[in-house]
Scaffold this active site. Structure first.
Site, mmCIF file in Angstrom:
data_model
loop_
_atom_site.group_PDB
_atom_site.id
_atom_site.type_symbol
_atom_site.label_atom_id
_atom_site.label_comp_id
_atom_site.label_asym_id
_atom_site.label_seq_id
_atom_site.Cartn_x
_atom_site.Cartn_y
_atom_site.Cartn_z
ATOM 1 N N ASP A 205 0.831 -1.265 0.128
ATOM 2 C CA ASP A 205 -0.032 0.009 -0.052
ATOM 3 C C ASP A 205 0.774 1.141 0.130
ATOM 4 O O ASP A 205 1.886 1.186 -0.394
ATOM 5 C CB ASP A 205 -1.206 -0.014 1.173
ATOM 6 C CG ASP A 205 -2.356 0.688 0.818
ATOM 7 O OD1 ASP A 205 -2.335 1.765 0.611
ATOM 8 O OD2 ASP A 205 -3.342 0.031 0.663
ATOM 9 N N GLY A 233 4.214 -1.118 -3.486
ATOM 10 C CA GLY A 233 2.973 -0.478 -2.964
ATOM 11 C C GLY A 233 2.264 0.499 -3.911
ATOM 12 O O GLY A 233 2.282 0.431 -5.212
ATOM 13 N N HIS A 234 1.667 1.598 -3.361
ATOM 14 C CA HIS A 234 0.773 2.530 -3.796
ATOM 15 C C HIS A 234 1.366 3.480 -4.027
ATOM 16 O O HIS A 234 0.654 4.708 -4.349
ATOM 17 C CB HIS A 234 -0.670 2.395 -3.212
ATOM 18 C CG HIS A 234 -1.239 1.051 -3.637
ATOM 19 N ND1 HIS A 234 -2.517 0.694 -2.812
ATOM 20 C CD2 HIS A 234 -1.189 0.023 -4.147
ATOM 21 C CE1 HIS A 234 -3.041 -0.334 -3.035
ATOM 22 N NE2 HIS A 234 -2.249 -1.016 -4.179
ATOM 23 N N GLY A 235 2.495 3.895 -3.563
ATOM 24 C CA GLY A 235 3.081 5.175 -4.061
ATOM 25 C C GLY A 235 3.411 6.095 -2.830
ATOM 26 O O GLY A 235 3.314 5.697 -1.587
ATOM 27 N N GLU A 361 -3.398 -5.036 -10.733
ATOM 28 C CA GLU A 361 -2.681 -4.904 -9.380
ATOM 29 C C GLU A 361 -3.430 -5.830 -8.324
ATOM 30 O O GLU A 361 -4.579 -6.129 -8.460
ATOM 31 C CB GLU A 361 -2.820 -3.527 -9.079
ATOM 32 C CG GLU A 361 -1.884 -3.154 -8.139
ATOM 33 C CD GLU A 361 -2.484 -3.058 -6.735
ATOM 34 O OE1 GLU A 361 -1.428 -2.905 -5.909
ATOM 35 O OE2 GLU A 361 -3.311 -3.231 -6.386
#
Length: 438
Positions: A205, A233-235, A361
């Site tokens: 995440d 993850g998500h940045g 994803e």
């Protein structure tokens, strides 16, 4: 931000033992038993001018949550191995204190905290999950050399903290199979005068997220995250902000010198439709990315079940509407409120966009996936999809990107909503930098 760095010398005080009497408590261990009760029983006697030591050579069993009293001049040292798991909430909860240090071991073989997250990921269990450390309401703190192995969920939160330095920490939330390490956020930052640097984060995440929903005070002032590595993850996220119409205040944030590897997003902003407040003076710069579908994103949170957001930005840059595709089409916003954003800069991004059309994803729960952007082809280096009147002075410059398929990079940009020179030609077409983009 230059004034912020003059405060860096303050942080070293959190690791200094004062000249007067200092106490050391060596946490006892009983093989096969929960070591938490003995620790909790001793804490009132070691809440000031003390070291709480988990010894090297021992694997401690922390099978119950630990809630610390308010601490003053206390250093908690993990030289051991620690096993924790089971129930929800933060496992180690600091709720107030001055001059507090959380320190791990520099020995790569010792000092690991094993969260046993694999079983939770395999079961796709996200209800009542235990999190890591709540470093809340700490005034003058250090988090250093901590090593977390397969954490179940969120790792570090600094709600309401002031003057905290977090460095040389390592988070490894990597699955042994196809199970996705859901919601294993790295650092959830709230508070003021925070410096996070030289951290290594592999997770599922947000690598960094100031501020995360209702779990943290919706305020972040003077924050730096730099010289770090993020993977899987998500940045590098700001938000989510404004949930349930709440007021958010995020100002003076610098995120720089970051390597992003195989992450869904690079730089990202997210806030809720109907929220209130301001996100201002936020800079992402010197970001290298590889195997990243959306190098930059500015949006409005993804917390189920509602997931209605007023904007988001994928970069390389994305500003666009974000909602839960699993419960219906894009909603028409009737709210006059939105978290306003201004003075956002994305500078010196370089890397490769993952433009595989079959890519899914691992956190997808709907079809199309929750990160779907209508009209996007997977080749966009910038997407600006904004409600009119919600954003001012958004600039992307020195953006150098290609795709894995070597196709030309493109942009989506709504001229009805974007009025300033954003550093490139605002249209739905090929990415063409403008003069301000160099």
């Amino acid at each position: 931000m230059s004034g912020y760095f003059s405060r860096a010398a303050f942080y070293v005080l959190a690791g200094v033992h004062l000249a007067h009497a200092w106490n050391t408590f060596v946490v006892p261990h009983t093989p096969g038993q929960d070591d938490t009760p003995a620790l909790l029983a001793a804490l009132p006697s070691y809440s000031k001018d003390s070291t709480i030591l988990f010894q090297q050579g021992i694997t401690y069993n922390i099978f119950s949550p630990v809630k610390f009293p308010a601490l003053t001049n206390v250093e908690q040292v993990f030289l051991c191995q620690v096993v924790s798991s089971n129930t929800g909430g933060y496992w180690f909860q600091f709720n107030g204190g001055t001059n507090v240090t959380l320190r791990g071991s520099t020995n790569p073989k010792w000092g690991w905290v094993d969260g046993h997250g694999q079983a939770w990921w395999d079961a796709k269990q996200q209800v009542n999950r235990p999190h890591g450390w709540a470093f809340s309401k700490i005034n003058g703190g250090v988090i250093r050399d901590m090593k977390l192995w397969k954490p179940i969920a969120w790792n570090f939160g600094t709600s309401g903290a002031n003057n905290v330095h977090a460095f040389n920490n390592k988070i490894v939330a990597i699955s042994d199979n196809d199970a996705f390490p859901f919601n294993t956020d790295g650092f959830s930052a709230g508070g003021s005068n925070l410096l996070f640097e030289n951290n290594w984060i592999q997770n599922g995440d947000d690598c960094i997220t100031p501020v995360l929903g209702a779990m943290l005070t919706p305020r972040l002032l003077e924050f730096v995250f730099r010289n770090s590595y993020c993977e899987g993850g998500h940045g590098l996220s700001i938000g989510s902000l404004g949930k349930g119409g709440s007021v958010a205040d995020v100002q003076n944030v610098l995120i720089e010198n970051i390597v992003m590897k195989s992450s869904l997003y690079g730089a990202r902003f997210k806030s809720w439709t109907g929220g209130n407040g301001l996100a201002r003076n936020i800079t992402w710069r010197n970001i290298a990315f590889d195997d990243v579908p959306f190098p930059v994103d500015i949006c409005h949170s993804k917390v189920p079940p509602i997931q209605y957001y007023s904007r988001r930005m994928i970069l390389t840059i994305l500003l666009s509407s974000y909602w839960d595709q699993g419960i219906g089409p894009r909603p028409n916003s009737t709210s006059l409120n939105n978290t306003n954003i201004e003075d956002f800069t994305f500078e010196n991004f370089a890397g490769i966009i993952k433009d595989d059309p079959t890519y899914i994803e691992g956190s997808c729960v709907s079809d199309p996936c929750w990160y779907d952007v209508p009209g996007a082809t997977g080749k966009e280096v910038v997407i600006l999809d904004l409600y009119p009147g919600t954003a001012r002075n958004i600039v992307a410059k020195k953006i150098f990107a290609t795709t894995q398929s070597r196709s030309p990079v493109t942009v989506l940009c709504d001229t009805n909503a974007v009025t300033n020179d954003v550093g490139f030609k605002c249209w739905n077409g090929r990415f063409i930098p403008a003069k301000t983009g160099f």
